[in-house]
Design a protein around this motif. Structure first.
Motif, PDB file in Angstrom:
ATOM      1  N   VAL A  20      11.070  15.505  13.889  1.00  0.00           N
ATOM      2  CA  VAL A  20      10.622  14.732  15.057  1.00  0.00           C
ATOM      3  C   VAL A  20      10.810  13.248  14.765  1.00  0.00           C
ATOM      4  CG1 VAL A  20       8.691  14.178  16.577  1.00  0.00           C
ATOM      5  CG2 VAL A  20       8.937  16.498  15.676  1.00  0.00           C
ATOM      6  N   SER A  21      11.396  12.528  15.696  1.00  0.00           N
ATOM      7  CA  SER A  21      11.595  11.083  15.566  1.00  0.00           C
ATOM      8  C   SER A  21      10.865  10.366  16.694  1.00  0.00           C
ATOM      9  CB  SER A  21      13.086  10.742  15.615  1.00  0.00           C
ATOM     10  OG  SER A  21      13.794  11.379  14.572  1.00  0.00           O
ATOM     11  N   ALA A  22      10.608   9.083  16.486  1.00  0.00           N
ATOM     12  CA  ALA A  22       9.946   8.259  17.495  1.00  0.00           C
ATOM     13  C   ALA A  22      10.954   7.327  18.144  1.00  0.00           C
ATOM     14  CB  ALA A  22       8.821   7.455  16.872  1.00  0.00           C
ATOM     15  N   ALA A  23      11.014   7.353  19.460  1.00  0.00           N
ATOM     16  CA  ALA A  23      11.897   6.443  20.183  1.00  0.00           C
ATOM     17  C   ALA A  23      11.357   5.021  20.113  1.00  0.00           C
ATOM     18  CB  ALA A  23      12.011   6.881  21.638  1.00  0.00           C
ATOM     19  N   THR A  24      12.263   4.037  20.140  1.00  0.00           N
ATOM     20  CA  THR A  24      11.814   2.684  20.397  1.00  0.00           C
ATOM     21  C   THR A  24      11.515   2.596  21.895  1.00  0.00           C
ATOM     22  OG1 THR A  24      14.050   1.849  20.773  1.00  0.00           O
ATOM     23  CG2 THR A  24      13.208   1.727  18.529  1.00  0.00           C
ATOM     24  N   VAL A  25      10.510   1.826  22.244  1.00  0.00           N
ATOM     25  CA  VAL A  25      10.086   1.707  23.638  1.00  0.00           C
ATOM     26  C   VAL A  25      10.367   0.280  24.097  1.00  0.00           C
ATOM     27  CG1 VAL A  25       8.153   1.901  25.256  1.00  0.00           C
ATOM     28  CG2 VAL A  25       8.308   3.460  23.287  1.00  0.00           C
ATOM     29  N   ASN A  26      11.228   0.158  25.093  1.00  0.00           N
ATOM     30  CA  ASN A  26      11.656  -1.164  25.558  1.00  0.00           C
ATOM     31  C   ASN A  26      12.224  -1.988  24.410  1.00  0.00           C
ATOM     32  OD1 ASN A  26      10.669  -0.448  28.110  1.00  0.00           O
ATOM     33  ND2 ASN A  26       8.654  -1.315  27.682  1.00  0.00           N
ATOM     34  N   GLY A  27      12.882  -1.303  23.484  1.00  0.00           N
ATOM     35  CA  GLY A  27      13.520  -1.974  22.366  1.00  0.00           C
ATOM     36  C   GLY A  27      12.599  -2.301  21.210  1.00  0.00           C
ATOM     37  N   ILE A  28      11.329  -1.901  21.271  1.00  0.00           N
ATOM     38  CA  ILE A  28      10.363  -2.234  20.226  1.00  0.00           C
ATOM     39  C   ILE A  28       9.989  -0.969  19.460  1.00  0.00           C
ATOM     40  CG2 ILE A  28       8.101  -3.217  19.710  1.00  0.00           C
ATOM     41  CD1 ILE A  28       8.353  -4.762  22.365  1.00  0.00           C
ATOM     42  N   ALA A  29      10.246  -0.971  18.164  1.00  0.00           N
ATOM     43  CA  ALA A  29       9.918   0.171  17.320  1.00  0.00           C
ATOM     44  C   ALA A  29       8.448   0.128  16.930  1.00  0.00           C
ATOM     45  CB  ALA A  29      10.788   0.165  16.071  1.00  0.00           C
ATOM     46  N   PHE A  30       7.891   1.324  16.700  1.00  0.00           N
ATOM     47  CA  PHE A  30       6.512   1.375  16.217  1.00  0.00           C
ATOM     48  C   PHE A  30       6.417   0.825  14.804  1.00  0.00           C
ATOM     49  CE2 PHE A  30       3.306   3.228  13.549  1.00  0.00           C
ATOM     50  CZ  PHE A  30       2.155   3.065  14.288  1.00  0.00           C
ATOM     51  N   SER A  31       5.402   0.036  14.562  1.00  0.00           N
ATOM     52  CA  SER A  31       4.982  -0.330  13.211  1.00  0.00           C
ATOM     53  C   SER A  31       3.511  -0.690  13.311  1.00  0.00           C
ATOM     54  CB  SER A  31       5.778  -1.524  12.663  1.00  0.00           C
ATOM     55  OG  SER A  31       5.426  -2.715  13.341  1.00  0.00           O
ATOM     56  N   ALA A  74      20.508   6.746  33.301  1.00  0.00           N
ATOM     57  CA  ALA A  74      19.443   5.823  32.905  1.00  0.00           C
ATOM     58  C   ALA A  74      19.257   5.823  31.394  1.00  0.00           C
ATOM     59  CB  ALA A  74      18.141   6.203  33.599  1.00  0.00           C
ATOM     60  N   ILE A  75      19.336   7.007  30.772  1.00  0.00           N
ATOM     61  CA  ILE A  75      19.212   7.099  29.314  1.00  0.00           C
ATOM     62  C   ILE A  75      20.419   6.439  28.654  1.00  0.00           C
ATOM     63  CG2 ILE A  75      19.041   8.678  27.350  1.00  0.00           C
ATOM     64  CD1 ILE A  75      17.614  10.655  29.184  1.00  0.00           C
ATOM     65  N   THR A  76      21.590   6.653  29.231  1.00  0.00           N
ATOM     66  CA  THR A  76      22.805   6.006  28.713  1.00  0.00           C
ATOM     67  C   THR A  76      22.659   4.487  28.758  1.00  0.00           C
ATOM     68  OG1 THR A  76      24.168   7.866  29.451  1.00  0.00           O
ATOM     69  CG2 THR A  76      25.297   5.779  29.024  1.00  0.00           C
ATOM     70  N   ALA A  77      22.179   3.965  29.872  1.00  0.00           N
ATOM     71  CA  ALA A  77      22.001   2.519  30.008  1.00  0.00           C
ATOM     72  C   ALA A  77      20.983   1.977  29.005  1.00  0.00           C
ATOM     73  CB  ALA A  77      21.566   2.186  31.432  1.00  0.00           C
ATOM     74  N   ASP A  78      19.915   2.742  28.762  1.00  0.00           N
ATOM     75  CA  ASP A  78      18.888   2.313  27.802  1.00  0.00           C
ATOM     76  C   ASP A  78      19.440   2.201  26.385  1.00  0.00           C
ATOM     77  OD1 ASP A  78      17.023   2.241  29.817  1.00  0.00           O
ATOM     78  OD2 ASP A  78      15.902   4.009  29.166  1.00  0.00           O
ATOM     79  N   ASN A  79      20.521   2.906  26.126  1.00  0.00           N
ATOM     80  CA  ASN A  79      21.081   2.953  24.771  1.00  0.00           C
ATOM     81  C   ASN A  79      22.438   2.254  24.682  1.00  0.00           C
ATOM     82  OD1 ASN A  79      19.224   4.814  22.982  1.00  0.00           O
ATOM     83  ND2 ASN A  79      19.218   5.637  25.072  1.00  0.00           N
ATOM     84  N   GLY A  80      22.550   1.158  25.412  1.00  0.00           N
ATOM     85  CA  GLY A  80      23.721   0.301  25.319  1.00  0.00           C
ATOM     86  C   GLY A  80      25.001   0.925  25.807  1.00  0.00           C
ATOM     87  N   GLY A  81      24.890   1.884  26.730  1.00  0.00           N
ATOM     88  CA  GLY A  81      26.066   2.529  27.276  1.00  0.00           C
ATOM     89  C   GLY A  81      26.539   3.736  26.484  1.00  0.00           C
ATOM     90  N   LYS A  82      25.845   4.057  25.406  1.00  0.00           N
ATOM     91  CA  LYS A  82      26.211   5.231  24.613  1.00  0.00           C
ATOM     92  C   LYS A  82      25.602   6.481  25.242  1.00  0.00           C
ATOM     93  CE  LYS A  82      25.795   7.305  20.028  1.00  0.00           C
ATOM     94  NZ  LYS A  82      25.226   7.140  18.655  1.00  0.00           N
ATOM     95  N   ALA A  83      26.467   7.381  25.709  1.00  0.00           N
ATOM     96  CA  ALA A  83      25.988   8.591  26.373  1.00  0.00           C
ATOM     97  C   ALA A  83      25.569   9.640  25.350  1.00  0.00           C
ATOM     98  CB  ALA A  83      27.066   9.157  27.288  1.00  0.00           C
ATOM     99  N   LEU A  84      24.434  10.285  25.603  1.00  0.00           N
ATOM    100  CA  LEU A  84      24.003  11.390  24.773  1.00  0.00           C
ATOM    101  C   LEU A  84      24.642  12.678  25.269  1.00  0.00           C
ATOM    102  CD1 LEU A  84      21.853   9.150  24.208  1.00  0.00           C
ATOM    103  CD2 LEU A  84      20.204  11.005  23.846  1.00  0.00           C
ATOM    104  N   ALA A  85      24.711  13.664  24.395  1.00  0.00           N
ATOM    105  CA  ALA A  85      25.273  14.955  24.789  1.00  0.00           C
ATOM    106  C   ALA A  85      24.435  15.570  25.899  1.00  0.00           C
ATOM    107  CB  ALA A  85      25.319  15.895  23.590  1.00  0.00           C
TER     108      ALA A  85
END
Length: 371
Positions: free
Chosen positions: A257-268, A168-179
């Motif tokens: 610490v970093s902030a994830a984008t949520v549903n593709g929307i970054a915090f601002s 699911a995390i891989t799919a959220d990130n355009g197919g790029k798998a995390l370690a």
């Protein structure tokens, strides 16, 4: 006495200096230009007294900036804000009579409103003073960027997803798998308005994966989490423990610490302001002058530019103070906060979003009735 023209110019200069400092060291997007002298606050600088306040750790950076700016004008005032209490502790101490006002990322509950009515003549009100967002915060070693959808966030925090290499995390990130690696879920152990905003969002946006109702305390039946008291402790834990993820007010992000984008929307701060405009609705507690609000997450989702997890934080005050010695100072302090200049002070320091003028006008109107 009222603030002189020279003092007004002085605070504008101070805000500009804070903005420059905020651009170099604090998260979020500071205002792009200095405020005009037309927005300089008009307060009574002759007030004196010590203000006892505390609660929301999300407000901590803003409260530090507000205190410095206000007391540079009202030199006879001392502001003591205890961020270690958290929103729940702030409301508890306020209702016990030990605070002149509480900072809280959630308005008083119905029971707390009843208690306030018994404690203070006329009861107490929730006044919006700070707008930010809840960051889905992760240890920066996980990656330079991370996108997570609402269902994935719900499954991570409920313990259904436990490894960073999950499909699911891989799919959220355009197919790029995390370690591959264990996900360490960091949550608040204390009563927290940040938790309330975060869990309200999850339950409203994805009740299938997050079956728990929104609450100021993280669900006790979710096991295996790393519970920490206070937003600062959560930030430290996420920054030091590899593979960690947690929820924080965006201004509480620290190095590592970093902030994830949520549903593709970054915090601002613009995206958070869009969320308030799209989905903020009144939710008065029935007390005249109360300005409680709630979020309609479906409307926020429909606004493509809106950050999905806004956080609106309040000052909770009595309509009639029982401690007359600090009432005038507290009222003037909150009047200062509820001005364009006061909001820009917070934006420069904490990266928060200035509240709309219509909200500030309503806060000022209520403060005008407080005694």
């Amino acid at each position: 006495m009222k603030i002189s023209r020279a003092a007004q110019l002085g605070i504008v200069a101070a805000v500009a200096a804070l903005a420059l400092a905020g651009c170099s060291s604090d998260p979020g997007t500071a205002p792009s230009s200095s405020p005009s002298t037309a927005n300089a606050p008009k307060i009574d600088a002759s007030v004196k007294g010590t203000i006892a306040a505390g609660g929301s750790s999300a407000q901590a950076n803003a409260q530090t900036a507000w205190t410095a700016a206000f007391t540079s004008l009202a030199k006879g005032v001392t502001v003591n804000y205890d961020k270690t209490l958290g929103s729940g502790g702030g409301r508890t101490n306020f209702l016990a009579g030990s605070l002149d006002f509480a900072g809280s990322d959630a308005p008083m509950s119905a029971d707390e409103t009843t208690s306030a009515a018994a404690k203070f003549p006329g009861g107490a009100v929730n006044l919006p003073i700070y707008l930010d967002g809840v960051a889905v915060a992760y240890n920066s070693s996980i990656g330079a960027t991370l996108n997570l959808t609402t269902p994935t966030i719900a499954k991570i925090f409920s313990g259904k997803i436990t490894d960073w290499s999950d499909a699911a995390i891989t799919a959220d990130n355009g197919g790029k798998a995390l370690a591959a690696g264990k996900i360490n879920v960091v949550v608040r152990s204390d009563s927290s308005g940040t938790a309330s905003n975060f869990t309200n969002f999850l339950h409203a946006a994805d009740p299938t994966d997050w079956t728990w109702a929104g609450s100021g305390t993280f669900p006790a039946d979710i096991k295996g989490v790393d519970a920490q008291k206070g937003g600062g402790a959560v930030a430290t834990e996420v920054s030091t423990v590899p593979g960690s993820i947690g929820y924080l007010d965006h201004s509480a992000l620290v190095k590592g610490v970093s902030a994830a984008t949520v549903n593709g929307i970054a915090f601002s701060n613009t995206a958070v302001a869009d969320a308030l405009t799209a989905g903020g609705t009144t939710a008065s507690n029935g007390v005249a002058g109360d300005l409680s609000m709630k979020f309609d997450y479906a409307k926020i989702k429909a606004k493509s530019s809106a950050y999905p997890i806004p956080l609106l934080s309040y000052a909770i005050i009595p309509l009639k103070f029982t401690n007359a010695g600090s009432s005038a100072a507290t009222i003037e302090y909150l009047k200062f906060i509820a001005t364009p200049t006061g909001q820009q002070v917070a934006a420069a320091k904490a990266g928060s979003a200035p509240l709309p003028q219509s909200v500030l006008d309503s806060v000022q109107a209520t403060l005008g009735t407080v005694k």
